[in-house]
Design a protein around this motif. Structure first.
Motif, PDB file in Angstrom:
ATOM      1  N   ASP A  76      30.186  39.839  30.439  1.00 59.68           N
ATOM      2  CA  ASP A  76      30.326  39.061  31.674  1.00 59.68           C
ATOM      3  C   ASP A  76      28.955  38.755  32.285  1.00 59.68           C
ATOM      4  OD1 ASP A  76      33.067  38.835  31.603  1.00 59.68           O
ATOM      5  OD2 ASP A  76      33.427  40.690  32.707  1.00 59.68           O
ATOM      6  N   PRO A  77      28.883  37.677  33.112  1.00 60.64           N
ATOM      7  CA  PRO A  77      27.604  37.345  33.760  1.00 60.64           C
ATOM      8  C   PRO A  77      27.118  38.439  34.718  1.00 60.64           C
ATOM      9  CG  PRO A  77      29.377  35.810  34.384  1.00 60.64           C
ATOM     10  CD  PRO A  77      29.946  36.739  33.386  1.00 60.64           C
ATOM     11  N   GLN A  78      25.919  38.248  35.224  1.00 63.64           N
ATOM     12  CA  GLN A  78      25.271  39.236  36.088  1.00 63.64           C
ATOM     13  C   GLN A  78      26.131  39.644  37.273  1.00 63.64           C
ATOM     14  OE1 GLN A  78      23.028  40.454  34.239  1.00 63.64           O
ATOM     15  NE2 GLN A  78      21.259  40.277  35.596  1.00 63.64           N
ATOM     16  N   ARG A  79      26.788  38.656  37.860  1.00 62.64           N
ATOM     17  CA  ARG A  79      27.693  38.964  38.959  1.00 62.64           C
ATOM     18  C   ARG A  79      29.072  38.456  38.573  1.00 62.64           C
ATOM     19  NH1 ARG A  79      25.513  40.466  44.092  1.00 62.64           N
ATOM     20  NH2 ARG A  79      23.711  41.721  43.526  1.00 62.64           N
ATOM     21  N   SER A  80      30.035  39.365  38.440  1.00 60.84           N
ATOM     22  CA  SER A  80      31.392  38.918  38.126  1.00 60.84           C
ATOM     23  C   SER A  80      32.372  40.047  38.408  1.00 60.84           C
ATOM     24  CB  SER A  80      31.504  38.490  36.665  1.00 60.84           C
ATOM     25  OG  SER A  80      31.530  39.619  35.841  1.00 60.84           O
ATOM     26  N   SER A  81      33.627  39.670  38.511  1.00 53.15           N
ATOM     27  CA  SER A  81      34.672  40.672  38.710  1.00 53.15           C
ATOM     28  C   SER A  81      35.991  40.131  38.214  1.00 53.15           C
ATOM     29  CB  SER A  81      34.812  41.009  40.204  1.00 53.15           C
ATOM     30  OG  SER A  81      35.990  41.771  40.404  1.00 53.15           O
ATOM     31  N   PRO A  82      36.794  40.966  37.559  1.00 53.54           N
ATOM     32  CA  PRO A  82      38.138  40.539  37.174  1.00 53.54           C
ATOM     33  C   PRO A  82      39.091  40.456  38.366  1.00 53.54           C
ATOM     34  CG  PRO A  82      37.521  42.636  36.115  1.00 53.54           C
ATOM     35  CD  PRO A  82      36.490  42.350  37.141  1.00 53.54           C
ATOM     36  N   ILE A  83      38.635  40.908  39.540  1.00 54.05           N
ATOM     37  CA  ILE A  83      39.477  40.835  40.745  1.00 54.05           C
ATOM     38  C   ILE A  83      39.343  39.434  41.335  1.00 54.05           C
ATOM     39  CG2 ILE A  83      39.866  41.738  43.082  1.00 54.05           C
ATOM     40  CD1 ILE A  83      38.650  44.411  42.045  1.00 54.05           C
ATOM     41  N   ARG A  84      40.437  38.696  41.306  1.00 57.88           N
ATOM     42  CA  ARG A  84      40.415  37.301  41.756  1.00 57.88           C
ATOM     43  C   ARG A  84      40.883  37.136  43.191  1.00 57.88           C
ATOM     44  NH1 ARG A  84      37.793  36.821  37.579  1.00 57.88           N
ATOM     45  NH2 ARG A  84      38.665  35.995  35.662  1.00 57.88           N
ATOM     46  N   CYS A  85      41.730  38.057  43.632  1.00 61.68           N
ATOM     47  CA  CYS A  85      42.316  37.878  44.961  1.00 61.68           C
ATOM     48  C   CYS A  85      42.909  39.188  45.469  1.00 61.68           C
ATOM     49  CB  CYS A  85      43.385  36.786  44.918  1.00 61.68           C
ATOM     50  SG  CYS A  85      44.695  37.121  43.760  1.00 61.68           S
ATOM     51  N   VAL A  86      43.232  39.178  46.745  1.00 60.84           N
ATOM     52  CA  VAL A  86      43.855  40.337  47.392  1.00 60.84           C
ATOM     53  C   VAL A  86      45.058  39.828  48.184  1.00 60.84           C
ATOM     54  CG1 VAL A  86      43.483  42.331  48.895  1.00 60.84           C
ATOM     55  CG2 VAL A  86      41.528  41.256  47.775  1.00 60.84           C
ATOM     56  N   VAL A  87      46.186  40.469  48.021  1.00 63.61           N
ATOM     57  CA  VAL A  87      47.363  40.119  48.819  1.00 63.61           C
ATOM     58  C   VAL A  87      47.636  41.303  49.755  1.00 63.61           C
ATOM     59  CG1 VAL A  87      49.733  39.258  48.756  1.00 63.61           C
ATOM     60  CG2 VAL A  87      48.261  38.950  46.753  1.00 63.61           C
ATOM     61  N   LEU A  88      47.696  41.018  51.055  1.00 64.48           N
ATOM     62  CA  LEU A  88      47.871  42.089  52.039  1.00 64.48           C
ATOM     63  C   LEU A  88      49.314  42.158  52.512  1.00 64.48           C
ATOM     64  CD1 LEU A  88      44.685  41.364  54.195  1.00 64.48           C
ATOM     65  CD2 LEU A  88      44.931  43.065  52.356  1.00 64.48           C
ATOM     66  N   THR A  89      49.835  43.371  52.685  1.00 68.53           N
ATOM     67  CA  THR A  89      51.219  43.509  53.162  1.00 68.53           C
ATOM     68  C   THR A  89      51.295  43.864  54.644  1.00 68.53           C
ATOM     69  OG1 THR A  89      51.404  45.849  52.534  1.00 68.53           O
ATOM     70  CG2 THR A  89      52.036  44.217  50.874  1.00 68.53           C
TER      71      THR A  89
END
Ligand code: MLT
Ligand code: MN
Ligand code: ZN
Length: 307
Positions: A76-89
């Motif tokens: 993966d590139p220097q800055r990356s994350s598999p976390i795409r989004c957050v859903v809040l309850t």
């Protein structure tokens, strides 16, 4: 669909920093049958590469570190994350404080009910989630959406009996403390290929017919397991509040979740968001045996549910 339980404890975690109840004291001492737990959060993915977080607990940094799938991989590139989004309850501290660990100019989408988004906007500290990178998207009950970057996953929010976040309670507003629809939601998570779905409901004050209909047919439900008995925190001298006052249905009793969800047509039933006072946290306890005999599992940090 893969669901990973990142944190299975209620607010405060297990052990809680200032709690010397029997469970907390014993887990701190390493007594067998008790396992430390971080605060309530989960992650969901269809392909195992792009993930949506379900709430962001104050322990999120530690939870990500403990979950290889949520970290950048070697190519993966220097800055990356598999976390795409957050859903809040909801806007409880144990569900939003981890957003602060997601700063650093990473593209991300936060989905929440407008009531919860307002709570975020009212706290300037969440401004560290730079609006040039982090989008805040309102979600409304009964609407479907595909969370950013998570193709093949459909999320639908539904209102759940609950309570406004502790720090937003309005004592002047009467017995509902100023609670309005949308303060607490549940999530239906559907895998579009198989049509199978799970429900994630880490906070729930009562089970009504609407909720029963909502969850009927789920392959798995992950449900509010805060307390075993409504007066458990009072009985243990920990707090003057009942579960009901805190917006949490208890597991046991005629109005409890085990009874209320007993006839529900679902595959796996799993308790999560478990408070440190709850006797089911102790393997071998009579309460644990009762819950398991009723067909329930107790979530643990790192638990993986495959649909
Ligand atoms: C709850 O679940 O009742 C809340 O997380 C309590 C809190 O904010 O500490
Ligand atoms: Mn909570
Ligand atoms: Zn405790």
């Amino acid at each position: 669909m893969i669901i990973k339980v990142l944190g299975s404890a209620a607010g405060g975690g297990f052990p809680q920093w200032n709690c010397n109840c029997r469970n907390c004291a014993d887990v701190r001492r390493g007594v067998p049958g008790l396992q430390p737990r971080t605060q309530s959060s989960a992650a969901v993915s269809i392909d195992g590469r792009s993930w949506a977080l379900l709430n962001a607990s104050p322990d999120l940094r530690q939870q990500i570190a403990a979950t290889p799938e949520l970290n950048p991989s070697a190519e993966d590139p220097q800055r990356s994350s598999p976390i795409r989004c957050v859903v809040l309850t909801n806007a409880d501290v144990d569900h939003i404080a981890g957003l602060l660990s997601l700063r650093e100019s990473q593209p991300l989408t936060i989905y929440a009910d407008p009531r919860v988004l307002s709570a975020l906007s009212a706290s300037p500290i969440f401004g560290v989630l730079d609006g040039r990178f982090v989008e805040r998207m309102p979600i409304r009950p009964d609407e479907h959406f595909e969370p950013a970057g998570c193709s093949g996953l459909i999320v639908e929010a539904f209102t759940v009996p609950g309570k406004v976040a502790l720090y937003l309670e309005d004592e002047q507003a009467g017995s509902d403390l100023g609670t309005a629809p949308g303060d607490t939601i549940g999530l239906k998570l559907t895998d579009t290929r198989s049509g199978r779905f799970a429900c994630y409901v880490p906070a729930c004050a009562a089970v009504d017919d609407t909720l029963l209909r909502r969850m009927s047919g789920a392959a798995t439900i992950l449900f509010d397991g805060t307390l075993f008995t409504d007066d458990e925190m009072i009985a243990q001298g920990l707090s003057p509040k009942t579960g009901r006052r805190m917006g949490h249905i208890s597991m046991s009793g005629p109005d409890g979740s085990i009874a209320a969800l007993g006839r529900l047509d679902v595959g796996r039933r799993i308790f999560t968001h478990i408070n440190n006072s709850n006797p089911v946290l102790r393997q071998g306890s009579p309460e644990r045996a009762r819950v398991e005999a009723a067909g329930w599992e107790i979530a643990y940090d790192g638990m993986e549910v495959i649909l």
